[in-house]
Design a protein around this motif. Structure first.
Motif, PDB file in Angstrom:
ATOM      1  N   UNK A 133     -27.764 -14.229  -4.677  1.00 30.60           N
ATOM      2  CA  UNK A 133     -28.691 -13.248  -4.095  1.00 30.60           C
ATOM      3  C   UNK A 133     -28.169 -12.746  -2.743  1.00 30.60           C
ATOM      4  N   UNK A 134     -27.620 -13.639  -1.949  1.00 33.45           N
ATOM      5  CA  UNK A 134     -27.058 -13.270  -0.641  1.00 33.45           C
ATOM      6  C   UNK A 134     -25.918 -12.247  -0.817  1.00 33.45           C
ATOM      7  N   UNK A 135     -25.058 -12.485  -1.772  1.00 35.78           N
ATOM      8  CA  UNK A 135     -23.942 -11.570  -2.033  1.00 35.78           C
ATOM      9  C   UNK A 135     -24.459 -10.228  -2.536  1.00 35.78           C
ATOM     10  N   UNK A 136     -25.400 -10.258  -3.468  1.00 38.28           N
ATOM     11  CA  UNK A 136     -25.992  -9.011  -3.981  1.00 38.28           C
ATOM     12  C   UNK A 136     -26.613  -8.198  -2.851  1.00 38.28           C
ATOM     13  N   UNK A 137     -27.360  -8.864  -1.973  1.00 39.74           N
ATOM     14  CA  UNK A 137     -28.015  -8.164  -0.862  1.00 39.74           C
ATOM     15  C   UNK A 137     -26.992  -7.583   0.107  1.00 39.74           C
ATOM     16  N   UNK A 138     -25.926  -8.312   0.388  1.00 41.84           N
ATOM     17  CA  UNK A 138     -24.887  -7.816   1.299  1.00 41.84           C
ATOM     18  C   UNK A 138     -24.253  -6.528   0.747  1.00 41.84           C
ATOM     19  N   UNK A 139     -23.907  -6.538  -0.511  1.00 41.65           N
ATOM     20  CA  UNK A 139     -23.289  -5.357  -1.120  1.00 41.65           C
ATOM     21  C   UNK A 139     -24.276  -4.206  -1.248  1.00 41.65           C
ATOM     22  N   UNK A 140     -25.538  -4.515  -1.616  1.00 38.15           N
ATOM     23  CA  UNK A 140     -26.551  -3.468  -1.727  1.00 38.15           C
ATOM     24  C   UNK A 140     -26.811  -2.838  -0.368  1.00 38.15           C
ATOM     25  N   UNK A 141     -26.886  -3.657   0.668  1.00 37.75           N
ATOM     26  CA  UNK A 141     -27.122  -3.137   2.005  1.00 37.75           C
ATOM     27  C   UNK A 141     -25.998  -2.236   2.495  1.00 37.75           C
ATOM     28  N   UNK A 142     -24.777  -2.584   2.147  1.00 36.10           N
ATOM     29  CA  UNK A 142     -23.624  -1.798   2.606  1.00 36.10           C
ATOM     30  C   UNK A 142     -23.351  -0.586   1.738  1.00 36.10           C
ATOM     31  N   UNK A 143     -23.613  -0.701   0.425  1.00 34.02           N
ATOM     32  CA  UNK A 143     -23.175   0.348  -0.510  1.00 34.02           C
ATOM     33  C   UNK A 143     -24.284   0.934  -1.368  1.00 34.02           C
ATOM     34  N   UNK A 144     -25.498   0.482  -1.193  1.00 35.27           N
ATOM     35  CA  UNK A 144     -26.589   1.004  -2.002  1.00 35.27           C
ATOM     36  C   UNK A 144     -26.544   0.465  -3.427  1.00 35.27           C
ATOM     37  N   UNK A 145     -27.105   1.230  -4.347  1.00 31.61           N
ATOM     38  CA  UNK A 145     -27.201   0.798  -5.747  1.00 31.61           C
ATOM     39  C   UNK A 145     -25.829   0.504  -6.347  1.00 31.61           C
ATOM     40  N   UNK A 146     -24.818   1.295  -5.987  1.00 35.61           N
ATOM     41  CA  UNK A 146     -23.468   1.034  -6.488  1.00 35.61           C
ATOM     42  C   UNK A 146     -22.967  -0.318  -5.992  1.00 35.61           C
ATOM     43  N   UNK A 147     -23.360  -0.711  -4.788  1.00 36.72           N
ATOM     44  CA  UNK A 147     -22.973  -2.000  -4.252  1.00 36.72           C
ATOM     45  C   UNK A 147     -23.540  -3.144  -5.072  1.00 36.72           C
ATOM     46  N   UNK A 148     -24.767  -2.977  -5.541  1.00 32.01           N
ATOM     47  CA  UNK A 148     -25.374  -3.995  -6.389  1.00 32.01           C
ATOM     48  C   UNK A 148     -24.567  -4.159  -7.666  1.00 32.01           C
ATOM     49  N   UNK A 149     -24.206  -3.045  -8.279  1.00 37.23           N
ATOM     50  CA  UNK A 149     -23.412  -3.098  -9.512  1.00 37.23           C
ATOM     51  C   UNK A 149     -22.050  -3.734  -9.269  1.00 37.23           C
ATOM     52  N   UNK A 150     -21.423  -3.375  -8.163  1.00 39.77           N
ATOM     53  CA  UNK A 150     -20.125  -3.947  -7.817  1.00 39.77           C
ATOM     54  C   UNK A 150     -20.244  -5.456  -7.608  1.00 39.77           C
ATOM     55  N   UNK A 151     -21.271  -5.884  -6.889  1.00 37.53           N
ATOM     56  CA  UNK A 151     -21.469  -7.310  -6.638  1.00 37.53           C
ATOM     57  C   UNK A 151     -21.690  -8.067  -7.949  1.00 37.53           C
ATOM     58  N   UNK A 152     -22.453  -7.486  -8.863  1.00 50.08           N
ATOM     59  CA  UNK A 152     -22.677  -8.134 -10.155  1.00 50.08           C
ATOM     60  C   UNK A 152     -21.360  -8.323 -10.908  1.00 50.08           C
ATOM     61  N   UNK A 153     -20.489  -7.330 -10.847  1.00 52.72           N
ATOM     62  CA  UNK A 153     -19.179  -7.440 -11.487  1.00 52.72           C
ATOM     63  C   UNK A 153     -18.326  -8.514 -10.823  1.00 52.72           C
TER      64      UNK A 153
END
Length: 122
Positions: free
Chosen positions: A93-113
Motif C-alpha cells: 500500500x505504501x508503494x502504491x500510494x507513493x507512485x499514485x501521489x507522484x504520477x496519478x492513476x498511471x502511477x498506480x498501474x505502474x506500481x502494480x506492475x
C-alpha cells in the motif's frame, strides 16, 4: 495516405496491393516508422537527439526494473525463510500510494506492475 493500416470490422490489415505504402510515396522516410516524421533537417536532427536520450532512459528503466524485481524477490525469499509472510500488504500500500501521489492513476498501474514483477501474481 495517413497510415499503412486499413481498419476493417475484423481488425487492422495491410493496405490493399494496388495502394502505395507510405515508404513508396515518401522515399525520404519522413512519415515512415523509421523516419522522424519531418523532412525539415533541423527538426529531424533534434528529433534524432531526443530519441537517443529516450532510448538511454528506456535502457536505464529496464535495468532498474530488473534490479528492483530481483531485490524484491530476495526480500520475499528471506522473509519466508525466516518464518515471515509471503506479502506485507502495508508495504505494498505504501508503494502504491507513493507512485499514485507522484504520477496519478498511471502511477498506480505502474506500481502494480512493479509489485507483480517482484512477488509474482497474487
Amino acid at each position: 495516405m495517413m497510415t499503412d493500416v486499413v481498419k476493417h470490422s475484423s481488425g487492422p490489415t495491410l493496405p490493399e496491393p494496388d495502394q502505395p505504402s507510405v515508404e513508396a510515396s515518401d522515399p525520404a522516410g519522413a512519415r515512415s516508422g523509421t523516419g522522424t516524421g519531418t523532412v525539415e533537417p533541423t527538426a529531424a536532427a533534434r528529433i534524432v537527439q531526443i530519441r537517443e536520450r529516450i532510448d538511454e532512459i528506456d535502457n536505464a528503466l529496464i535495468s532498474l526494473w530488473q534490479e528492483r524485481a530481483a531485490l524484491s524477490q530476495e526480500v520475499g525469499v528471506t522473509r519466508m525463510a525466516s518464518g515471515g509472510t509471503r506479502l506485507v500488504l502495508s508495504r505494498e500500500r505504501e508503494i502504491l500510494e507513493r507512485f499514485r501521489g507522484a504520477l496519478g492513476a498511471d502511477g498506480t498501474q505502474l506500481a502494480l506492475l512493479l509489485l507483480r514483477a517482484g512477488r509474482g501474481p497474487l
